[in-house]
Design an enzyme around this catalytic site. Structure first.
Site, mmCIF file in Angstrom:
data_model
loop_
_atom_site.group_PDB
_atom_site.id
_atom_site.type_symbol
_atom_site.label_atom_id
_atom_site.label_comp_id
_atom_site.label_asym_id
_atom_site.label_seq_id
_atom_site.Cartn_x
_atom_site.Cartn_y
_atom_site.Cartn_z
ATOM 1 N N HIS A 48 2.142 0.112 -1.391
ATOM 2 C CA HIS A 48 1.924 -1.110 -2.174
ATOM 3 C C HIS A 48 1.699 -2.332 -1.287
ATOM 4 O O HIS A 48 2.008 -3.454 -1.696
ATOM 5 C CB HIS A 48 3.076 -1.355 -3.164
ATOM 6 C CG HIS A 48 3.006 -0.409 -4.337
ATOM 7 N ND1 HIS A 48 2.192 -0.655 -5.410
ATOM 8 C CD2 HIS A 48 3.585 0.785 -4.556
ATOM 9 C CE1 HIS A 48 2.320 0.352 -6.271
ATOM 10 N NE2 HIS A 48 3.144 1.238 -5.772
ATOM 11 N N ILE A 49 1.187 -2.099 -0.090
ATOM 12 C CA ILE A 49 0.828 -3.270 0.711
ATOM 13 C C ILE A 49 -0.652 -3.251 1.095
ATOM 14 O O ILE A 49 -1.115 -4.164 1.758
ATOM 15 C CB ILE A 49 1.747 -3.460 1.945
ATOM 16 C CG1 ILE A 49 1.793 -2.217 2.822
ATOM 17 C CG2 ILE A 49 3.137 -3.859 1.500
ATOM 18 C CD1 ILE A 49 2.572 -2.437 4.131
ATOM 19 N N ASP A 50 -1.397 -2.225 0.646
ATOM 20 C CA ASP A 50 -2.828 -2.216 1.008
ATOM 21 C C ASP A 50 -3.607 -3.255 0.198
ATOM 22 O O ASP A 50 -4.725 -3.590 0.557
ATOM 23 C CB ASP A 50 -3.449 -0.818 0.876
ATOM 24 C CG ASP A 50 -3.487 -0.268 -0.532
ATOM 25 O OD1 ASP A 50 -2.696 -0.732 -1.386
ATOM 26 O OD2 ASP A 50 -4.304 0.636 -0.786
ATOM 27 N N GLY A 137 -2.783 13.167 -11.122
ATOM 28 C CA GLY A 137 -1.734 12.195 -11.486
ATOM 29 C C GLY A 137 -0.422 12.428 -10.765
ATOM 30 O O GLY A 137 0.650 12.156 -11.295
ATOM 31 N N LEU A 140 -1.221 12.127 -5.082
ATOM 32 C CA LEU A 140 -1.866 12.675 -3.884
ATOM 33 C C LEU A 140 -3.344 12.297 -3.829
ATOM 34 O O LEU A 140 -4.128 12.878 -3.094
ATOM 35 C CB LEU A 140 -1.702 14.204 -3.834
ATOM 36 C CG LEU A 140 -0.258 14.710 -3.796
ATOM 37 C CD1 LEU A 140 -0.217 16.236 -3.741
ATOM 38 C CD2 LEU A 140 0.505 14.136 -2.611
ATOM 39 N N SER A 143 -7.958 11.270 -7.576
ATOM 40 C CA SER A 143 -9.127 10.493 -8.014
ATOM 41 C C SER A 143 -9.957 10.003 -6.831
ATOM 42 O O SER A 143 -11.189 10.030 -6.889
ATOM 43 C CB SER A 143 -8.729 9.340 -8.938
ATOM 44 O OG SER A 143 -7.942 8.415 -8.256
ATOM 45 N N GLU A 175 -12.573 2.404 -9.091
ATOM 46 C CA GLU A 175 -11.182 2.308 -9.583
ATOM 47 C C GLU A 175 -10.929 0.923 -10.184
ATOM 48 O O GLU A 175 -10.383 0.796 -11.273
ATOM 49 C CB GLU A 175 -10.173 2.502 -8.434
ATOM 50 C CG GLU A 175 -10.150 3.868 -7.829
ATOM 51 C CD GLU A 175 -9.381 4.906 -8.641
ATOM 52 O OE1 GLU A 175 -8.801 4.568 -9.686
ATOM 53 O OE2 GLU A 175 -9.398 6.073 -8.217
ATOM 54 N N ASP A 187 -6.582 4.838 -0.214
ATOM 55 C CA ASP A 187 -6.828 6.241 -0.561
ATOM 56 C C ASP A 187 -8.262 6.653 -0.233
ATOM 57 O O ASP A 187 -8.507 7.672 0.412
ATOM 58 C CB ASP A 187 -6.567 6.466 -2.064
ATOM 59 C CG ASP A 187 -5.158 6.088 -2.457
ATOM 60 O OD1 ASP A 187 -4.331 5.890 -1.552
ATOM 61 O OD2 ASP A 187 -4.887 5.990 -3.664
ATOM 62 N N TYR A 245 1.421 -0.674 -12.215
ATOM 63 C CA TYR A 245 0.701 -0.948 -10.962
ATOM 64 C C TYR A 245 0.020 -2.320 -11.016
ATOM 65 O O TYR A 245 0.192 -3.153 -10.120
ATOM 66 C CB TYR A 245 -0.341 0.157 -10.708
ATOM 67 C CG TYR A 245 -0.979 0.080 -9.339
ATOM 68 C CD1 TYR A 245 -0.584 0.924 -8.304
ATOM 69 C CD2 TYR A 245 -1.968 -0.862 -9.059
ATOM 70 C CE1 TYR A 245 -1.148 0.846 -7.047
ATOM 71 C CE2 TYR A 245 -2.538 -0.953 -7.805
ATOM 72 C CZ TYR A 245 -2.129 -0.093 -6.802
ATOM 73 O OH TYR A 245 -2.700 -0.196 -5.560
HETATM 74 C C1 GLA Z 1 -2.298 4.005 -5.112
HETATM 75 C C2 GLA Z 1 -3.472 3.083 -4.798
HETATM 76 C C3 GLA Z 1 -3.470 2.666 -3.328
HETATM 77 C C4 GLA Z 1 -2.114 2.123 -2.898
HETATM 78 C C5 GLA Z 1 -1.002 3.073 -3.328
HETATM 79 C C6 GLA Z 1 0.357 2.500 -3.043
HETATM 80 O O1 GLA Z 1 -2.423 5.236 -4.451
HETATM 81 O O2 GLA Z 1 -4.687 3.726 -5.087
HETATM 82 O O3 GLA Z 1 -4.481 1.717 -3.111
HETATM 83 O O4 GLA Z 1 -1.910 0.834 -3.404
HETATM 84 O O5 GLA Z 1 -1.086 3.389 -4.705
HETATM 85 O O6 GLA Z 1 0.521 2.327 -1.682
#
Ligand code: GLA
Length: 418
Positions: A48-50, A137, A140, A143, A175, A187, A245
């Site tokens: 959750h820092i990207d 879901g 991993l 998507s 996305e 991802d 999210y």
């Molecule tokens: C999902 C999002 C990523 C990232 C992670 C949490 O996988 O697609 O961009 O934010 O959650 O690190």
């Protein structure tokens, strides 16, 4: 383009069977059949820092999604998800729109629409088969694998030149805009650019990345032990679109809008840990609702702490000290659970049972959270006992069967002739 042997076993698919399923569905043809394979990913640390300009440390793992594509002689684009037995057909000339009823096809339509928007012109329709060993879901990145495999397949089919970074950015746009999930770049970027036996240290503010050696089972580490990367699937799937999210992303935006009036930083992750108490004061002074200020501060603290943990974890990894490396997992999980509030009863149960099991150096949720998967680094000889102990305790606490995958790190998505 390299040719893939139908006998190839490294990706976990029976390509002879897939090819005959494709031909049973779409018929025989002289057109070239293309196979695109994209791996799943786990994020080792930095969640959750990207989308807040931080550093993340993902790697690709050996579970794959496979797409077969071949041109047809019509203007129709057909999709077939072999595992779900679901089919969809669209005209390549019609504008694509999101429709819940289209399920997985939305991701492909989104990619196709944005490729067209960027100037790509399809001179014919084409047929697509999707088969996946990446649980949907489960955190991993099934998507991202779908998007990247499809974009690379279409690029190969129509001789379109597209870089890996462009493919990743396009997938992210799908996305964000087509699917409505305000996710970051991690991802898609790692699925498109991973290198085996490494973890990718990605600076999400600049997209610069460095590959840090990560030789799991086969190395002699500082403390003389070999470790395995174990993915623990809670088997409690969740849908991210519509989950908390986007709420977290909004909270971070709100906090940053307030803090940037005082701190000269480009994003939340650039705040220094020593500035946290001042940041708390600034948020408390700016918000009329003090409870909201407290929540915003917790989100900010997670970003700053998590970003710092990534740097410390990478320093341990560079020293090949996997034991210390994994200790940062456990600290990161606590921040995701308490400050960012994106864990859940299932992930907490897996992680807390993992870390009290002999041979486990550290564990944490991975990816977006809210259920899905957690990871652990476990001394290799102790993996069977670890699975049993954690699986039994999890069953007792959550009444669900966990699944465990011992993973290798692998290369990015690739396209082959079949
Ligand atoms: C999902 C999002 C990523 C990232 C992670 C949490 O996988 O697609 O961009 O934010 O959650 O690190």
């Amino acid at each position: 383009m390299k040719k893939l042997s139908e006998q190839s076993t490294q990706f976990g698919f029976d390509f002879v069977a897939l090819k005959s399923t494709f031909e049973a569905k779409y018929g025989q043809s002289d057109e070239q059949l293309i196979c695109s394979l994209a791996p799943a990913r786990v994020n080792l640390i930095g969640d959750h820092i990207d989308y807040n300009g931080g550093f993340v440390l993902p790697c690709a793992i050996n579970r794959y999604l496979c797409i077969l594509v071949r041109k047809n002689s019509s203007r129709t684009l057909s999709y077939f998800a072999a595992d779900l037995n679901a089919s969809f057909s669209f005209s390549i000339d019609a504008p694509a729109k999101y429709d819940e009823a289209f399920g997985f096809a939305n991701y492909l339509n989104g990619c196709f629409a944005y490729l067209k928007e960027s100037g790509f012109h399809a001179d014919s329709g084409f047929d697509v088969l999707v088969s996946s060993a990446i649980p949907i879901g489960s955190g991993l990145s099934s998507s991202a694998a779908l998007e990247i495999a499809f974009i690379l397949a279409v690029a190969e089919l129509f001789h379109l030149s597209i870089t890996r970074t462009e493919a990743a950015l396009l997938g992210k746009r799908v996305e964000n805009k087509f699917m409505g999930l305000k996710s970051g770049i991690m991802d898609q970027f790692v699925v498109a650019n991973a290198v085996s036996h490494t973890a990718m240290l990605l600076d999400t503010s600049s997209l610069r990345c460095e590959y840090i050696p990560l030789d799991l089972q086969h190395s002699d580490f500082q403390n003389g032990k070999d470790y395995s990367l174990v993915v623990m699937n809670s088997n409690k799937p969740r849908a991210l679109v519509g989950s908390k999210y986007n709420e977290r992303k909004r909270e971070c935006e709100k906090a940053f809008a307030i803090l940037k009036q005082v701190f000269i930083v480009p994003d939340l992750c650039s705040l220094m840990p020593q500035n946290l108490s001042r940041a708390e004061y600034v948020l408390q002074s700016a918000c009329a609702d003090k409870d909201e200020a407290a929540v915003l501060f917790k989100r900010v603290r997670h970003c700053v702490v998590e970003n710092d943990l990534v740097k410390q974890a990478v320093a341990a990894l560079r020293e090949k000290d996997l034991k210390s490396f994994a200790e940062f997992f456990t600290k990161s999980h606590a921040s995701l659970k308490n400050d960012y509030e994106v864990s859940g009863a299932e992930l907490d149960s897996l992680v807390s049972n993992a870390i009290k099991t002999e041979g486990c150096a550290g564990a944490r949720m991975t990816g977006a959270g809210f259920s899905g998967c957690a990871i652990a680094l476990v001394e290799t000889p102790k993996v069977p006992a670890f699975k049993k102990a954690v699986g039994d305790a999890y069953k007792k606490e959550c009444n669900l069967e966990a699944e465990f995958y011992v993973c290798d790190t692998v290369n990015a998505a690739a396209v082959f002739g079949l």
